[in-house]
Design an enzyme around this catalytic site. Sequence first.
Site, PDB file in Angstrom:
ATOM      1  N   TRP A 157       0.786  -1.226   0.000  1.00  0.00           N
ATOM      2  CA  TRP A 157       0.000   0.000   0.000  1.00  0.00           C
ATOM      3  C   TRP A 157       0.819   1.278   0.000  1.00  0.00           C
ATOM      4  O   TRP A 157       0.269   2.363  -0.157  1.00  0.00           O
ATOM      5  CB  TRP A 157      -0.991   0.039   1.153  1.00  0.00           C
ATOM      6  CG  TRP A 157      -0.492  -0.426   2.506  1.00  0.00           C
ATOM      7  CD1 TRP A 157      -0.721  -1.659   3.042  1.00  0.00           C
ATOM      8  CD2 TRP A 157       0.286   0.285   3.465  1.00  0.00           C
ATOM      9  NE1 TRP A 157      -0.127  -1.754   4.270  1.00  0.00           N
ATOM     10  CE2 TRP A 157       0.497  -0.560   4.570  1.00  0.00           C
ATOM     11  CE3 TRP A 157       0.824   1.570   3.510  1.00  0.00           C
ATOM     12  CZ2 TRP A 157       1.227  -0.194   5.686  1.00  0.00           C
ATOM     13  CZ3 TRP A 157       1.558   1.954   4.630  1.00  0.00           C
ATOM     14  CH2 TRP A 157       1.751   1.074   5.703  1.00  0.00           C
ATOM     15  N   ASN A 158       2.128   1.177   0.196  1.00  0.00           N
ATOM     16  CA  ASN A 158       2.827   2.455   0.429  1.00  0.00           C
ATOM     17  C   ASN A 158       3.127   3.248  -0.846  1.00  0.00           C
ATOM     18  O   ASN A 158       3.056   4.470  -0.815  1.00  0.00           O
ATOM     19  CB  ASN A 158       4.083   2.249   1.276  1.00  0.00           C
ATOM     20  CG  ASN A 158       5.075   1.342   0.624  1.00  0.00           C
ATOM     21  OD1 ASN A 158       4.698   0.416  -0.086  1.00  0.00           O
ATOM     22  ND2 ASN A 158       6.340   1.589   0.844  1.00  0.00           N
ATOM     23  N   GLY A 235       5.559  -7.258   2.852  1.00  0.00           N
ATOM     24  CA  GLY A 235       6.228  -7.583   4.107  1.00  0.00           C
ATOM     25  C   GLY A 235       6.879  -8.964   4.081  1.00  0.00           C
ATOM     26  O   GLY A 235       6.564  -9.816   3.238  1.00  0.00           O
ATOM     27  N   GLU A 256      10.525  -8.345  -3.047  1.00  0.00           N
ATOM     28  CA  GLU A 256      11.066  -7.095  -2.482  1.00  0.00           C
ATOM     29  C   GLU A 256      10.408  -6.920  -1.126  1.00  0.00           C
ATOM     30  O   GLU A 256       9.213  -6.624  -1.056  1.00  0.00           O
ATOM     31  CB  GLU A 256      10.737  -5.908  -3.392  1.00  0.00           C
ATOM     32  CG  GLU A 256      11.312  -6.003  -4.783  1.00  0.00           C
ATOM     33  CD  GLU A 256      12.812  -5.802  -4.828  1.00  0.00           C
ATOM     34  OE1 GLU A 256      13.401  -5.391  -3.814  1.00  0.00           O
ATOM     35  OE2 GLU A 256      13.397  -6.082  -5.883  1.00  0.00           O
ATOM     36  N   LEU A 257      11.173  -7.095  -0.045  1.00  0.00           N
ATOM     37  CA  LEU A 257      10.563  -7.180   1.292  1.00  0.00           C
ATOM     38  C   LEU A 257      10.966  -5.993   2.174  1.00  0.00           C
ATOM     39  O   LEU A 257      11.286  -4.935   1.671  1.00  0.00           O
ATOM     40  CB  LEU A 257      10.925  -8.527   1.911  1.00  0.00           C
ATOM     41  CG  LEU A 257      10.630  -9.741   0.998  1.00  0.00           C
ATOM     42  CD1 LEU A 257      11.118 -11.032   1.623  1.00  0.00           C
ATOM     43  CD2 LEU A 257       9.152  -9.844   0.662  1.00  0.00           C
ATOM     44  N   GLU A 391      11.013  -4.177  11.855  1.00  0.00           N
ATOM     45  CA  GLU A 391      10.535  -3.080  11.005  1.00  0.00           C
ATOM     46  C   GLU A 391       9.287  -2.446  11.635  1.00  0.00           C
ATOM     47  O   GLU A 391       8.344  -3.149  11.987  1.00  0.00           O
ATOM     48  CB  GLU A 391      10.185  -3.625   9.621  1.00  0.00           C
ATOM     49  CG  GLU A 391       9.808  -2.536   8.647  1.00  0.00           C
ATOM     50  CD  GLU A 391       9.466  -3.074   7.264  1.00  0.00           C
ATOM     51  OE1 GLU A 391       8.742  -4.077   7.169  1.00  0.00           O
ATOM     52  OE2 GLU A 391       9.921  -2.473   6.280  1.00  0.00           O
TER      53      GLU A 391
HETATM   54  P1  NAD Z   1       1.852  -7.039   2.986  1.00  0.00           P
HETATM   55  O1  NAD Z   1       2.906  -8.079   2.876  1.00  0.00           O
HETATM   56  O2  NAD Z   1       0.906  -7.108   4.112  1.00  0.00           O
HETATM   57  O3  NAD Z   1       0.958  -7.003   1.666  1.00  0.00           O
HETATM   58  C1  NAD Z   1       1.534  -6.850   0.385  1.00  0.00           C
HETATM   59  C2  NAD Z   1       0.632  -7.490  -0.650  1.00  0.00           C
HETATM   60  O4  NAD Z   1       0.643  -8.897  -0.464  1.00  0.00           O
HETATM   61  C3  NAD Z   1      -0.827  -7.052  -0.545  1.00  0.00           C
HETATM   62  O5  NAD Z   1      -1.348  -6.915  -1.846  1.00  0.00           O
HETATM   63  C4  NAD Z   1      -1.468  -8.224   0.181  1.00  0.00           C
HETATM   64  O6  NAD Z   1      -2.838  -8.357  -0.075  1.00  0.00           O
HETATM   65  C5  NAD Z   1      -0.691  -9.376  -0.407  1.00  0.00           C
HETATM   66  N1  NAD Z   1      -0.675 -10.607   0.381  1.00  0.00           N
HETATM   67  C6  NAD Z   1      -0.662 -10.734   1.726  1.00  0.00           C
HETATM   68  N2  NAD Z   1      -0.620 -12.047   2.058  1.00  0.00           N
HETATM   69  C7  NAD Z   1      -0.586 -12.741   0.896  1.00  0.00           C
HETATM   70  C8  NAD Z   1      -0.528 -14.135   0.573  1.00  0.00           C
HETATM   71  N3  NAD Z   1      -0.473 -15.075   1.522  1.00  0.00           N
HETATM   72  N4  NAD Z   1      -0.490 -14.495  -0.721  1.00  0.00           N
HETATM   73  C9  NAD Z   1      -0.492 -13.562  -1.693  1.00  0.00           C
HETATM   74  N5  NAD Z   1      -0.589 -12.238  -1.449  1.00  0.00           N
HETATM   75  C10 NAD Z   1      -0.616 -11.839  -0.163  1.00  0.00           C
HETATM   76  O7  NAD Z   1       2.632  -5.643   2.954  1.00  0.00           O
HETATM   77  P2  NAD Z   1       2.034  -4.199   3.169  1.00  0.00           P
HETATM   78  O8  NAD Z   1       1.679  -4.075   4.617  1.00  0.00           O
HETATM   79  O9  NAD Z   1       1.028  -3.907   2.134  1.00  0.00           O
HETATM   80  O10 NAD Z   1       3.316  -3.290   2.840  1.00  0.00           O
HETATM   81  C11 NAD Z   1       4.293  -3.021   3.784  1.00  0.00           C
HETATM   82  C12 NAD Z   1       5.490  -3.943   3.627  1.00  0.00           C
HETATM   83  O11 NAD Z   1       5.991  -3.859   2.292  1.00  0.00           O
HETATM   84  C13 NAD Z   1       6.626  -3.526   4.509  1.00  0.00           C
HETATM   85  O12 NAD Z   1       7.210  -4.654   5.120  1.00  0.00           O
HETATM   86  C14 NAD Z   1       7.619  -2.887   3.543  1.00  0.00           C
HETATM   87  O13 NAD Z   1       8.937  -2.905   3.973  1.00  0.00           O
HETATM   88  C15 NAD Z   1       7.406  -3.691   2.320  1.00  0.00           C
HETATM   89  N6  NAD Z   1       7.867  -2.958   1.129  1.00  0.00           N
HETATM   90  C16 NAD Z   1       9.000  -3.378   0.484  1.00  0.00           C
HETATM   91  C17 NAD Z   1       9.495  -2.663  -0.599  1.00  0.00           C
HETATM   92  C18 NAD Z   1      10.739  -3.111  -1.345  1.00  0.00           C
HETATM   93  O14 NAD Z   1      10.907  -2.719  -2.493  1.00  0.00           O
HETATM   94  N7  NAD Z   1      11.624  -3.902  -0.743  1.00  0.00           N
HETATM   95  C19 NAD Z   1       8.823  -1.528  -1.046  1.00  0.00           C
HETATM   96  C20 NAD Z   1       7.678  -1.130  -0.372  1.00  0.00           C
HETATM   97  C21 NAD Z   1       7.196  -1.857   0.709  1.00  0.00           C
END
Ligand code: NAD
Length: 498
Positions: A157-158, A235, A256-257, A391
């Site tokens: 979402w960010n 995440g 990308e986490l 984090e």
């Molecule tokens: P999240 O992992 O909760 O969700 C990300 C996406 O994954 C969403 O679309 C969600 O619906 C989906 N998802 C969740 N569980 C799933 C599953 N079991 N199977 C398939 N899809 C699933 O992350 P968030 O809270 O939306 O974003 C924040 C996280 O993203 C933070 O940890 C941040 O560091 C990371 N992030 C990483 C980067 C990078 O480039 N390394 C960039 C931006 C954000």
Amino acid sequence: MARSQGIKDFRCFIDGEWTEASSKETFESFDPFTGKVWAKIPKCDSRDVDRAVIAARRAFDSGDWSKLNATQRGHLLRRLGDLIARDADHLAATEVQDNGKLYAEMRGQVGYMPQWFYYFAGMADKVEGAVQPIDKPDMFTYTRHEPVGVVAAITPWNSPLLLLTWKLAPALAAGCTLVIKPSEFTSASTLELMRLVEEAGFPKGVVNVITGFGQDVGEAISTHNGIDKIAFTGGEVSGRRIAQQATGNFKRMTLELGGKSAQLVFPDANLDNAVKGVVSGIFAATGQTCIAGSRLLVHRSIHDEFLEKFLELAKTARMGDPMEMTTQVGPVTTQTQFKRVLSMINMAKAEGAEVAMGGKPADRPECGDGWFIEPTVFTGVRNDMRIAQEEVFGPVLSVIPFTEDDEAYQMANDTPYGLAAGVWTSDMARAFTAAKRLRAGTVWTNTYRAVSYMMPFGGFKNSGVGRESGQDAIYDFLETKSVWLAFNKDVPNPFVMR
Ligand code: NAD
């Protein structure tokens, strides 16, 4: 910038059609500044995943897309880049209403996005195989790079549009088709982008968007055998789950986490610049970036002086409506994240960290009913505390002093993550040494939070697998095929390997 009024009803985008979810259900999307519902989003399920995968497979295997050559794909990508540039104001405003990040930042991000489309458009017809100087005189051999197939892009979402762009541009340039699942908290801007995909003239089924929750739509995607690759940003917990679920057909994966990036300030640094760099690393985007510089490692000899300057600048941060160009710190995107950040602040207090600034929700009048947290600084932090290891994904900085350079590198590397690091020094030898010693995918020296379509981006350790952006990124959407042609008259002894 004005926010859209009333409640907007969105449709998902499958096989070139704007459609409801099979369930006919929707879920609500909130404006983090007002705390109120502003959009309704289709609640897709595994039936919609099947529809989207069938469309993407057909487009890949036999549709018009599969008949285009790479130069023609490049033309379409360029057109899409031009349309994004034309509609950047609207796309940025949609994103801000959905995720609460600053319009000033989002307008810059969306205005920059076309460069990824132009860059990978240019690369589309420059993916060359090679003729191998093979050691067998009766053979001719060469390699081809072919698209990996149907790609699932799952985004957080960010920064939904930018992070999607990092996947969409190279995947389309490579000749793949896509099923996209944006975050359940911020689906609107991705759906708006599909209007431009349609207008650019991409054939039906090449790009599909299904909306819904990670545990149902997301899981149906990561277990689907019709998908060949997952390009995920999100995440660590979801990334690990997806990696486990994707083994059914051994999907290719880029992940990308998260991060727990350190900013190292050495005594020879220009302290005024370092102060600005550390502020931008943790309070820009309300700390909701994977590259947030959430640990400040500062040399003991300048600890007090630096902290004083830092707090002086940080305290001037203007909070308020993210649509206003003068706002510097906006709300947290979701109510869940708001509560999570506050609970991590309480955890740090319980661990013995001292609040030097903030440490609570913001109750300033300009913050309205939004989910705001005061920019927070903890001193007296040890690197083994949870606040220094986990984090937060919010505006929370941990300050940790060091004495020796080696100690700084050791602490910087001592977390499960390895996404980025910042180094502030005027000593070039120290800058090169730090760049080598820090176990992180990106090391910025005397700057922070710079990205480019030309520079690979990704993490070491638990921060991910693979790289996005830069020339190599396109190869993550390609398979290498080895082709052998024999021109000997007789097939030699068939019982031995050739
Ligand atoms: P999240 O992992 O909760 O969700 C990300 C996406 O994954 C969403 O679309 C969600 O619906 C989906 N998802 C969740 N569980 C799933 C599953 N079991 N199977 C398939 N899809 C699933 O992350 P968030 O809270 O939306 O974003 C924040 C996280 O993203 C933070 O940890 C941040 O560091 C990371 N992030 C990483 C980067 C990078 O480039 N390394 C960039 C931006 C954000």
